[in-house]
Design a protein around this motif. Structure first.
Motif, PDB file in Angstrom:
ATOM      1  N   ALA A 135       0.786  -1.102   0.210  1.00  0.00           N
ATOM      2  CA  ALA A 135      -0.030  -0.143   0.034  1.00  0.00           C
ATOM      3  C   ALA A 135       1.159   1.351  -0.085  1.00  0.00           C
ATOM      4  N   LYS A 136       2.133   0.983   0.302  1.00  0.00           N
ATOM      5  CA  LYS A 136       3.144   2.174   0.420  1.00  0.00           C
ATOM      6  C   LYS A 136       2.578   3.236   1.399  1.00  0.00           C
ATOM      7  N   SER A 137       2.444   2.499   2.461  1.00  0.00           N
ATOM      8  CA  SER A 137       1.733   3.480   3.639  1.00  0.00           C
ATOM      9  C   SER A 137       2.259   2.923   4.969  1.00  0.00           C
ATOM     10  N   PHE A 138       2.160   3.880   5.951  1.00  0.00           N
ATOM     11  CA  PHE A 138       2.370   3.437   7.331  1.00  0.00           C
ATOM     12  C   PHE A 138       0.976   3.028   8.148  1.00  0.00           C
ATOM     13  N   THR A 139       0.741   1.991   8.691  1.00  0.00           N
ATOM     14  CA  THR A 139      -0.280   1.517   9.431  1.00  0.00           C
ATOM     15  C   THR A 139       0.103   1.621  10.889  1.00  0.00           C
ATOM     16  N   GLU A 140      -0.822   2.003  11.837  1.00  0.00           N
ATOM     17  CA  GLU A 140      -0.392   2.230  13.264  1.00  0.00           C
ATOM     18  C   GLU A 140      -0.774   0.814  14.029  1.00  0.00           C
ATOM     19  N   VAL A 141       0.236   0.442  14.783  1.00  0.00           N
ATOM     20  CA  VAL A 141       0.344  -0.746  15.384  1.00  0.00           C
ATOM     21  C   VAL A 141      -0.269  -0.612  16.777  1.00  0.00           C
ATOM     22  N   THR A 142      -1.380  -1.030  17.285  1.00  0.00           N
ATOM     23  CA  THR A 142      -2.070  -0.909  18.425  1.00  0.00           C
ATOM     24  C   THR A 142      -1.831  -1.928  19.157  1.00  0.00           C
ATOM     25  N   SER A 143      -1.426  -2.963  18.822  1.00  0.00           N
ATOM     26  CA  SER A 143      -1.268  -4.079  19.889  1.00  0.00           C
ATOM     27  C   SER A 143      -0.073  -4.043  20.619  1.00  0.00           C
ATOM     28  N   THR A 144       0.860  -3.428  20.362  1.00  0.00           N
ATOM     29  CA  THR A 144       2.269  -3.216  21.031  1.00  0.00           C
ATOM     30  C   THR A 144       2.406  -1.917  21.876  1.00  0.00           C
ATOM     31  N   LYS A 145       3.148  -1.955  22.810  1.00  0.00           N
ATOM     32  CA  LYS A 145       3.273  -0.793  23.439  1.00  0.00           C
ATOM     33  C   LYS A 145       5.119  -0.570  23.778  1.00  0.00           C
ATOM     34  N   HIS A 146       5.594  -1.165  22.899  1.00  0.00           N
ATOM     35  CA  HIS A 146       7.086  -1.212  23.190  1.00  0.00           C
ATOM     36  C   HIS A 146       7.976  -1.404  21.951  1.00  0.00           C
ATOM     37  N   LEU A 147       9.052  -0.865  21.970  1.00  0.00           N
ATOM     38  CA  LEU A 147       9.966  -0.799  20.614  1.00  0.00           C
ATOM     39  C   LEU A 147      10.141  -2.403  20.305  1.00  0.00           C
ATOM     40  N   SER A 148      10.281  -2.801  19.276  1.00  0.00           N
ATOM     41  CA  SER A 148      10.747  -4.118  18.966  1.00  0.00           C
ATOM     42  C   SER A 148      11.242  -3.980  17.302  1.00  0.00           C
ATOM     43  N   VAL A 149      11.642  -5.201  16.996  1.00  0.00           N
ATOM     44  CA  VAL A 149      11.856  -5.353  15.675  1.00  0.00           C
ATOM     45  C   VAL A 149      10.872  -5.456  14.376  1.00  0.00           C
ATOM     46  N   SER A 150       9.716  -5.623  15.007  1.00  0.00           N
ATOM     47  CA  SER A 150       8.641  -5.593  14.204  1.00  0.00           C
ATOM     48  C   SER A 150       7.963  -4.027  13.895  1.00  0.00           C
ATOM     49  N   ILE A 151       8.570  -3.238  14.326  1.00  0.00           N
ATOM     50  CA  ILE A 151       8.187  -1.609  14.565  1.00  0.00           C
ATOM     51  C   ILE A 151       9.076  -0.963  13.455  1.00  0.00           C
ATOM     52  N   ASP A 152       8.443  -0.305  12.367  1.00  0.00           N
ATOM     53  CA  ASP A 152       9.342   0.492  11.341  1.00  0.00           C
ATOM     54  C   ASP A 152       9.340   2.160  11.525  1.00  0.00           C
ATOM     55  N   ALA A 153       8.433   2.551  12.470  1.00  0.00           N
ATOM     56  CA  ALA A 153       8.303   3.867  12.685  1.00  0.00           C
ATOM     57  C   ALA A 153       7.657   4.260  13.971  1.00  0.00           C
ATOM     58  N   VAL A 154       7.803   5.450  14.530  1.00  0.00           N
ATOM     59  CA  VAL A 154       7.326   5.828  15.969  1.00  0.00           C
ATOM     60  C   VAL A 154       6.886   7.405  15.915  1.00  0.00           C
TER      61      VAL A 154
END
Length: 171
Positions: A135-154
């Motif tokens: 989709a060439k877009s960012f989607t918010e991850v609501t299931s996590t509350k900490h930095l991890s390798v599955s996160i690309d932006a904050v």
């Protein structure tokens, strides 16, 4: 020899993954000569380098207006030997502010370039995003509350952004 065979069938002796131990024949081969499938593969840390390159090129800094900044960021990524990167956004509008390296062992991110604090930690982050390359877009991850390798932006909490101090008015 029959005692060794009986012990192998009971399972108290050495184990091997090849089928000859199941039939009762023991070839006496050494473990270093084993040519079957690997039983243990050392885990390698996941890298999001290609995802971040795509995000910078097609989403964050797309267009001819951002060409200079995009090239600087991509050069910095190419020079770096970091496996995992984080993009810093100013707010939920996903406007690029900086590039960070992420260390999963220390659970902290360190600024490579851009605007923002030198170091990021879990308690500084308001929102977490994952890049969707289709989709060439960012989607918010609501299931996590900490930095991890599955996160690309904050996105940081507002208190961590420096605001311009206004000069006191004279009366």
């Amino acid at each position: 020899m029959p005692a060794d065979l009986a012990r192998l069938k009971r399972g108290s002796g050495p184990r091997s993954c090849d089928s000859s131990s199941e039939t009762g024949s023991h070839s006496g081969s050494n473990a270093s000569e084993y040519s079957g499938p690997k039983l243990y593969v050392k885990p390698s840390s996941k890298s999001n380098r290609h995802i971040i390159i795509n995000a910078i090129s097609h989403c964050c800094l797309a267009g001819s207006v951002n060409t200079d900044m995009k090239n600087k960021v991509l050069e910095e990524i190419a020079r770096s030997n970091v496996k995992h990167f984080l993009i810093l956004f100013r707010d939920h509008g996903c406007q690029y502010r900086g590039l960070y390296s992420y260390d999963p062992d220390g659970e902290e991110a360190f600024k490579i370039m851009g605007v923002g604090p030198r170091q990021l930690s879990n308690n500084m982050v308001e929102r977490f995003y994952k890049y969707n390359s289709g989709a060439k877009s960012f989607t918010e991850v609501t299931s996590t509350k900490h930095l991890s390798v599955s996160i690309d932006a904050v996105v940081l909490l507002n208190v961590y952004w420096k605001t311009k101090a206004t000069a006191p008015t004279r009366r």
